[in-house]
Scaffold this active site. Structure first.
Site, PDB file in Angstrom:
ATOM      1  N   LYS A 115       0.953  -1.227   0.273  1.00 29.23           N
ATOM      2  CA  LYS A 115      -0.229  -0.340  -0.135  1.00 29.23           C
ATOM      3  C   LYS A 115       1.309   1.084   0.377  1.00 29.23           C
ATOM      4  CE  LYS A 115      -4.318  -1.722   0.398  1.00 29.23           C
ATOM      5  NZ  LYS A 115      -4.574  -3.130   0.105  1.00 29.23           N
ATOM      6  N   LYS A 207      -2.115 -11.649  -7.551  1.00 35.92           N
ATOM      7  CA  LYS A 207      -3.927 -12.783  -7.318  1.00 35.92           C
ATOM      8  C   LYS A 207      -5.157 -12.508  -7.500  1.00 35.92           C
ATOM      9  CE  LYS A 207      -4.347 -10.636  -3.326  1.00 35.92           C
ATOM     10  NZ  LYS A 207      -4.102 -10.255  -1.195  1.00 35.92           N
ATOM     11  N   LYS A 210     -10.560  -8.619  -5.288  1.00 36.39           N
ATOM     12  CA  LYS A 210     -11.503  -7.539  -5.544  1.00 36.39           C
ATOM     13  C   LYS A 210     -11.567  -6.690  -6.518  1.00 36.39           C
ATOM     14  CE  LYS A 210     -14.150 -10.285  -1.657  1.00 36.39           C
ATOM     15  NZ  LYS A 210     -14.294  -9.886  -0.113  1.00 36.39           N
TER      16      LYS A 210
HETATM   17  P1  TYM Z   1     -10.282 -11.128   2.560  1.00 39.98           P
HETATM   18  O1  TYM Z   1     -11.387 -10.863   2.569  1.00 39.98           O
HETATM   19  O2  TYM Z   1      -9.264 -10.325   1.616  1.00 39.98           O
HETATM   20  O3  TYM Z   1     -10.280 -12.269   1.852  1.00 39.98           O
HETATM   21  C1  TYM Z   1     -11.162 -13.814   2.479  1.00 39.98           C
HETATM   22  C2  TYM Z   1     -10.029 -15.319   2.213  1.00 39.98           C
HETATM   23  O4  TYM Z   1      -9.988 -15.538   0.599  1.00 39.98           O
HETATM   24  C3  TYM Z   1      -8.570 -16.084   0.765  1.00 39.98           C
HETATM   25  N1  TYM Z   1      -7.945 -15.375  -0.828  1.00 39.98           N
HETATM   26  C4  TYM Z   1      -7.896 -15.958  -1.792  1.00 39.98           C
HETATM   27  N2  TYM Z   1      -7.449 -17.021  -2.063  1.00 39.98           N
HETATM   28  C5  TYM Z   1      -6.618 -17.909  -2.872  1.00 39.98           C
HETATM   29  N3  TYM Z   1      -6.301 -17.243  -4.116  1.00 39.98           N
HETATM   30  C6  TYM Z   1      -6.808 -15.620  -4.062  1.00 39.98           C
HETATM   31  N4  TYM Z   1      -6.927 -14.946  -5.115  1.00 39.98           N
HETATM   32  C7  TYM Z   1      -7.386 -14.780  -3.095  1.00 39.98           C
HETATM   33  N5  TYM Z   1      -8.123 -13.842  -2.727  1.00 39.98           N
HETATM   34  C8  TYM Z   1      -8.422 -14.170  -1.433  1.00 39.98           C
HETATM   35  C9  TYM Z   1      -7.854 -14.928   1.909  1.00 39.98           C
HETATM   36  O5  TYM Z   1      -6.861 -15.319   1.989  1.00 39.98           O
HETATM   37  C10 TYM Z   1      -8.849 -15.028   2.637  1.00 39.98           C
HETATM   38  O6  TYM Z   1      -8.816 -16.151   3.617  1.00 39.98           O
HETATM   39  N6  TYM Z   1      -7.555  -9.875   6.593  1.00 39.98           N
HETATM   40  C11 TYM Z   1      -8.217 -11.153   6.071  1.00 39.98           C
HETATM   41  C12 TYM Z   1      -9.408 -11.420   6.564  1.00 39.98           C
HETATM   42  C13 TYM Z   1      -9.816 -11.345   7.913  1.00 39.98           C
HETATM   43  C14 TYM Z   1      -9.202 -12.453   9.082  1.00 39.98           C
HETATM   44  C15 TYM Z   1      -9.511 -12.241   9.776  1.00 39.98           C
HETATM   45  C16 TYM Z   1      -9.345 -13.878   8.472  1.00 39.98           C
HETATM   46  C17 TYM Z   1      -9.931 -10.525   8.877  1.00 39.98           C
HETATM   47  N7  TYM Z   1      -9.522 -11.118  10.298  1.00 39.98           N
HETATM   48  C18 TYM Z   1      -9.261 -13.486  11.036  1.00 39.98           C
HETATM   49  C19 TYM Z   1      -8.802 -14.915   9.097  1.00 39.98           C
HETATM   50  C20 TYM Z   1      -8.920 -14.605  11.063  1.00 39.98           C
HETATM   51  C21 TYM Z   1      -8.852 -10.068   4.810  1.00 39.98           C
HETATM   52  O7  TYM Z   1      -9.024  -9.514   3.728  1.00 39.98           O
HETATM   53  O8  TYM Z   1      -9.505 -11.646   4.137  1.00 39.98           O
END
Ligand code: TYM
Length: 343
Positions: A115, A207, A210
């Site tokens: 970022k 990757k 969104k």
């Molecule tokens: P987020 O919302 O970006 O994504 C949710 C989950 O999807 C996985 N993911 C992917 N896996 C494979 N390939 C991809 N291209 C891909 N894009 C996203 C992410 O690894 C995630 O598991 N910080 C976290 C949310 C969070 C969280 C937590 C997760 C907040 N508190 C506590 C686990 C435990 C996030 O932004 O995920």
């Protein structure tokens, strides 16, 4: 018994990367975990606001993501499914952990560094560097650690991109335990799926995400058959003949193989063997079929669930109640040990 915790941001309907990298595992754990294990899944609104959000849109997306999680098969009777922003203890524990986290550690987190790199390169704020990025964004991984530790979770099913955040969480569990001298937090471990990193269909060096501007770089779990087909047909591959799995030199083709494997549970090796002599067109045809077979039922279920917003809200309310009961217990323990709270 294990406590399994994971979260997803309410920034749009989940895409195939979210699904294959993490959400499919959330659902599988409902079947595969021991009945004694506790499963807790959260929609993390407080993480979403680390970047600017339009309130009306955020509210709608929180609703959509709850509907999405129900549509993929999260069962609110088996799993605690809730909105993080309805359980204020997340923020309370995050503050406490903030006070135990060195700035140096946070500065080394790659999501922050990237970022920062964007901020520097777009030239808006050359001299100030991080001047316009929020303190919340900087502390994002601490809030994530709080999410996990609040429920004394032992396992965290996430995609590859969350590995470093989880490392910080493990570190913070350890720091807290040493600070209070009698350990209260288990050090959590991640659970990673074979499809741990699904790539962008437009730029297979990135990757699937969104936030990428090109909508056809990602397949949403609610996309129609026609949308899926169009996006897969326009996916970037390469000019090498035949199908092999080689993520370094053939990222586009390998990503499509990963997607087939993730959607059908056929192993990567078997997919490659079956399609070895086929052309890219045929590969893409297989991808469309595999994705549609997985997402078709999800899309229909999503449309059905969306008809009843009252029920969606009710699921969230009940989930938050269950989560809060656990969270309060942890916080009493945490605060007592720090000399805070009750007098
Ligand atoms: P987020 O919302 O970006 O994504 C949710 C989950 O999807 C996985 N993911 C992917 N896996 C494979 N390939 C991809 N291209 C891909 N894009 C996203 C992410 O690894 C995630 O598991 N910080 C976290 C949310 C969070 C969280 C937590 C997760 C907040 N508190 C506590 C686990 C435990 C996030 O932004 O995920």
């Amino acid at each position: 018994a294990q406590t399994i915790f994971s979260g997803i941001q309410p920034t749009g309907v989940p895409h195939l990367g979210n699904y294959l990298g993490a959400l499919a595992n959330w659902v599988a754990l409902q079947k595969n975990a021991d009945p004694q294990d506790r499963l807790i899944y959260s929609i993390v609104g407080y993480h979403a606001i680390t970047l600017p959000q339009d309130p009306r849109r955020l509210e709608r997306e929180r609703m959509d993501i709850m509907a999405s999680l129900l549509a993929i098969g999260i069962n609110p009777e088996r799993s605690i499914l809730f909105h993080q922003d309805q359980v204020l203890e997340h923020v309370e524990l995050a503050w406490i952990l903030n006070c135990m986290t060195s700035m140096g550690k946070l500065k080394r987190v790659t999501t922050w560094k990237s970022k920062l790199a964007v901020a520097r390169n777009d030239g808006t704020d050359k001299n100030q560097d991080d001047g316009h990025l929020s303190l919340g964004l900087f502390a994002y991984p601490v809030l994530q650690a709080a999410d996990i530790l609040l429920y004394k979770a032992t396992r965290v099913p996430v995609g590859e991109d969350q590995r470093q955040h989880l490392e910080l969480c493990r570190d913070l569990a350890d720091v807290f335990n040493r600070t209070v001298k009698s350990p209260i937090f288990p050090v959590p471990r991640h659970i990673i799926t074979p499809a741990k990193r699904v790539l962008s269909l437009r730029d297979p060096m990135q990757k699937m995400s969104k936030s990428a501007p090109a909508a056809n770089s990602r397949i949403l779990i609610t996309d129609s058959f026609d949308e899926i087909a169009a996006k897969v047909r326009s996916a970037v591959t390469d000019s090498t003949r035949g199908i092999t799995y080689d993520p370094i030199s053939r990222p586009g083709v390998s990503n499509l193989v990963t997607i087939i494997s993730g959607c059908t549970d056929e192993s990567i090796e078997s997919v490659v063997e079956r399609l070895a002599d086929k052309g890219h067109g045929e590969l893409k045809g297989e991808v469309v079929d595999a994705v549609e077979s997985k997402l078709g039922p999800v899309r229909r279920e999503y449309e059905r669930i969306k008809q009843d917003e009252g029920w969606i809200r009710e699921v969230g309310r009940r989930g938050a109640e269950k989560a809060r009961a656990l969270a309060v217990e942890t916080m009493v323990d945490v605060k007592t040990r720090l000399g805070l709270g009750a007098l």
